[in-house]
Design a protein around this motif. Structure first.
Motif, PDB file in Angstrom:
ATOM      1  N   THR A  81      28.747  25.271  36.749  1.00  0.00           N
ATOM      2  CA  THR A  81      28.681  26.690  36.394  1.00  0.00           C
ATOM      3  C   THR A  81      30.048  27.333  36.212  1.00  0.00           C
ATOM      4  OG1 THR A  81      28.661  27.376  38.714  1.00  0.00           O
ATOM      5  CG2 THR A  81      26.525  26.961  37.674  1.00  0.00           C
ATOM      6  N   ILE A  82      31.132  26.592  36.430  1.00  0.00           N
ATOM      7  CA  ILE A  82      32.449  27.218  36.493  1.00  0.00           C
ATOM      8  C   ILE A  82      32.891  27.800  35.150  1.00  0.00           C
ATOM      9  CG2 ILE A  82      34.004  25.279  36.033  1.00  0.00           C
ATOM     10  CD1 ILE A  82      34.282  27.835  38.913  1.00  0.00           C
ATOM     11  N   ALA A  83      32.478  27.232  34.039  1.00  0.00           N
ATOM     12  CA  ALA A  83      32.859  27.791  32.731  1.00  0.00           C
ATOM     13  C   ALA A  83      32.298  29.201  32.574  1.00  0.00           C
ATOM     14  CB  ALA A  83      32.388  26.890  31.597  1.00  0.00           C
ATOM     15  N   ASP A  84      31.032  29.383  32.955  1.00  0.00           N
ATOM     16  CA  ASP A  84      30.431  30.718  32.897  1.00  0.00           C
ATOM     17  C   ASP A  84      31.110  31.658  33.893  1.00  0.00           C
ATOM     18  OD1 ASP A  84      28.640  29.941  30.925  1.00  0.00           O
ATOM     19  OD2 ASP A  84      27.042  29.467  32.359  1.00  0.00           O
ATOM     20  N   THR A  85      31.418  31.142  35.077  1.00  0.00           N
ATOM     21  CA  THR A  85      32.091  31.950  36.093  1.00  0.00           C
ATOM     22  C   THR A  85      33.460  32.394  35.599  1.00  0.00           C
ATOM     23  OG1 THR A  85      30.926  30.732  37.828  1.00  0.00           O
ATOM     24  CG2 THR A  85      32.854  32.007  38.500  1.00  0.00           C
ATOM     25  N   LYS A  86      34.165  31.494  34.931  1.00  0.00           N
ATOM     26  CA  LYS A  86      35.477  31.834  34.366  1.00  0.00           C
ATOM     27  C   LYS A  86      35.341  32.957  33.346  1.00  0.00           C
ATOM     28  CE  LYS A  86      39.087  30.187  31.308  1.00  0.00           C
ATOM     29  NZ  LYS A  86      38.805  31.121  30.235  1.00  0.00           N
ATOM     30  N   ASP A  87      34.341  32.874  32.493  1.00  0.00           N
ATOM     31  CA  ASP A  87      34.127  33.915  31.488  1.00  0.00           C
ATOM     32  C   ASP A  87      33.858  35.267  32.141  1.00  0.00           C
ATOM     33  OD1 ASP A  87      34.479  32.004  29.511  1.00  0.00           O
ATOM     34  OD2 ASP A  87      32.318  31.780  29.108  1.00  0.00           O
ATOM     35  N   VAL A  88      33.019  35.270  33.178  1.00  0.00           N
ATOM     36  CA  VAL A  88      32.703  36.508  33.892  1.00  0.00           C
ATOM     37  C   VAL A  88      33.964  37.073  34.551  1.00  0.00           C
ATOM     38  CG1 VAL A  88      31.446  37.435  35.890  1.00  0.00           C
ATOM     39  CG2 VAL A  88      30.272  35.950  34.257  1.00  0.00           C
ATOM     40  N   LEU A  89      34.726  36.218  35.207  1.00  0.00           N
ATOM     41  CA  LEU A  89      35.948  36.656  35.898  1.00  0.00           C
ATOM     42  C   LEU A  89      36.989  37.161  34.894  1.00  0.00           C
ATOM     43  CD1 LEU A  89      37.596  37.020  38.457  1.00  0.00           C
ATOM     44  CD2 LEU A  89      38.179  34.584  38.342  1.00  0.00           C
ATOM     45  N   SER A  90      37.155  36.454  33.796  1.00  0.00           N
ATOM     46  CA  SER A  90      38.124  36.880  32.773  1.00  0.00           C
ATOM     47  C   SER A  90      37.746  38.243  32.194  1.00  0.00           C
ATOM     48  CB  SER A  90      38.203  35.849  31.648  1.00  0.00           C
ATOM     49  OG  SER A  90      38.747  34.652  32.120  1.00  0.00           O
ATOM     50  N   SER A  91      36.489  38.421  31.900  1.00  0.00           N
ATOM     51  CA  SER A  91      36.009  39.698  31.371  1.00  0.00           C
ATOM     52  C   SER A  91      36.229  40.822  32.378  1.00  0.00           C
ATOM     53  CB  SER A  91      34.535  39.582  31.014  1.00  0.00           C
ATOM     54  OG  SER A  91      34.031  40.803  30.563  1.00  0.00           O
ATOM     55  N   PHE A  92      35.928  40.548  33.631  1.00  0.00           N
ATOM     56  CA  PHE A  92      36.129  41.523  34.706  1.00  0.00           C
ATOM     57  C   PHE A  92      37.603  41.918  34.790  1.00  0.00           C
ATOM     58  CE2 PHE A  92      37.191  42.023  39.300  1.00  0.00           C
ATOM     59  CZ  PHE A  92      36.525  43.227  39.535  1.00  0.00           C
ATOM     60  N   MET A  93      38.499  40.929  34.735  1.00  0.00           N
ATOM     61  CA  MET A  93      39.926  41.217  34.835  1.00  0.00           C
ATOM     62  C   MET A  93      40.414  42.034  33.639  1.00  0.00           C
ATOM     63  SD  MET A  93      41.307  37.630  36.462  1.00  0.00           S
ATOM     64  CE  MET A  93      43.028  38.107  36.450  1.00  0.00           C
ATOM     65  N   GLU A  94      39.898  41.744  32.456  1.00  0.00           N
ATOM     66  CA  GLU A  94      40.279  42.500  31.259  1.00  0.00           C
ATOM     67  C   GLU A  94      39.770  43.932  31.307  1.00  0.00           C
ATOM     68  OE1 GLU A  94      39.041  40.422  27.719  1.00  0.00           O
ATOM     69  OE2 GLU A  94      40.079  38.591  28.347  1.00  0.00           O
ATOM     70  N   GLN A  95      38.529  44.113  31.758  1.00  0.00           N
ATOM     71  CA  GLN A  95      37.918  45.438  31.764  1.00  0.00           C
ATOM     72  C   GLN A  95      38.396  46.309  32.916  1.00  0.00           C
ATOM     73  OE1 GLN A  95      33.659  44.916  31.677  1.00  0.00           O
ATOM     74  NE2 GLN A  95      33.730  43.756  29.774  1.00  0.00           N
ATOM     75  N   LYS A  96      38.554  45.729  34.088  1.00  0.00           N
ATOM     76  CA  LYS A  96      38.860  46.515  35.284  1.00  0.00           C
ATOM     77  C   LYS A  96      40.322  46.435  35.710  1.00  0.00           C
ATOM     78  CE  LYS A  96      34.528  47.639  36.025  1.00  0.00           C
ATOM     79  NZ  LYS A  96      34.029  48.983  36.055  1.00  0.00           N
ATOM     80  N   GLY A  97      41.041  45.453  35.154  1.00  0.00           N
ATOM     81  CA  GLY A  97      42.409  45.213  35.580  1.00  0.00           C
ATOM     82  C   GLY A  97      43.406  46.161  34.954  1.00  0.00           C
ATOM     83  N   GLY A  98      44.636  45.923  35.286  1.00  0.00           N
ATOM     84  CA  GLY A  98      45.742  46.719  34.776  1.00  0.00           C
ATOM     85  C   GLY A  98      46.815  46.779  35.836  1.00  0.00           C
ATOM     86  N   SER A  99      47.995  47.085  35.409  1.00  0.00           N
ATOM     87  CA  SER A  99      49.128  47.126  36.328  1.00  0.00           C
ATOM     88  C   SER A  99      48.854  48.046  37.514  1.00  0.00           C
ATOM     89  CB  SER A  99      50.371  47.600  35.581  1.00  0.00           C
ATOM     90  OG  SER A  99      51.492  47.514  36.415  1.00  0.00           O
ATOM     91  N   GLY A 100      49.131  47.539  38.702  1.00  0.00           N
ATOM     92  CA  GLY A 100      48.961  48.319  39.925  1.00  0.00           C
ATOM     93  C   GLY A 100      47.567  48.282  40.524  1.00  0.00           C
ATOM     94  N   LYS A 101      46.643  47.640  39.869  1.00  0.00           N
ATOM     95  CA  LYS A 101      45.269  47.603  40.376  1.00  0.00           C
ATOM     96  C   LYS A 101      45.036  46.378  41.254  1.00  0.00           C
ATOM     97  CE  LYS A 101      43.022  50.410  36.962  1.00  0.00           C
ATOM     98  NZ  LYS A 101      41.882  50.556  36.083  1.00  0.00           N
ATOM     99  N   THR A 102      44.111  46.531  42.186  1.00  0.00           N
ATOM    100  CA  THR A 102      43.669  45.437  43.039  1.00  0.00           C
ATOM    101  C   THR A 102      42.210  45.161  42.719  1.00  0.00           C
ATOM    102  OG1 THR A 102      45.202  46.037  44.807  1.00  0.00           O
ATOM    103  CG2 THR A 102      43.316  44.661  45.417  1.00  0.00           C
ATOM    104  N   LEU A 103      41.930  43.917  42.396  1.00  0.00           N
ATOM    105  CA  LEU A 103      40.567  43.499  42.086  1.00  0.00           C
ATOM    106  C   LEU A 103      40.046  42.653  43.239  1.00  0.00           C
ATOM    107  CD1 LEU A 103      41.112  42.442  38.374  1.00  0.00           C
ATOM    108  CD2 LEU A 103      40.380  44.664  39.255  1.00  0.00           C
TER     109      LEU A 103
END
Length: 107
Positions: A17-39
């Motif tokens: 399942t790790i490929a799907d998990t990677k996609d979910v995590l990458s999307s989360f980091m792109e949408q919610k991330g940004g300099s100074g943020k903690t995920l």
């Protein structure tokens, strides 16, 4: 001011399942991330996992740091993940280095 966002990962989190998990995590980091943020990554204590999850989290920490973000676990690694970390030799015995895994501290 830092902002925290949480992603709940439900298992199994294994090579199957790790490929799907990677996609979910990458999307989360792109949408919610940004300099100074903690995920925050929330992995259930009894979630089935293997070395691929640990590798994915190590990679995500590096990617986050490169983007000025931090990633932390919701809490200490559960029994399944802890067993993987110990078998793989990822835990160093250094409290500061291991705090990401053992205490859920941002890194």
């Amino acid at each position: 001011m830092s902002t925290t966002n949480t992603l709940k990962l439900d298992g199994p989190l294994t090579i199957r399942t790790i490929a799907d998990t990677k996609d979910v995590l990458s999307s989360f980091m792109e949408q919610k991330g940004g300099s100074g943020k903690t995920l925050t990554i929330d992995i259930g204590d009894d979630t089935e996992c293997d070395l691929t999850l640990a590798q994915l989290l190590l990679s995500a920490r590096k990617t986050a740091a490169d983007g000025g973000m931090k990633i932390k676990l919701r809490g200490a690694a559960g029994a399944s993940l802890l067993a993987v970390l110990e078998r793989a030799g990822i835990l160093t015995g250094d409290k500061k280095q291991d705090s990401f895994w053992l205490e859920g501290k941002a890194a």
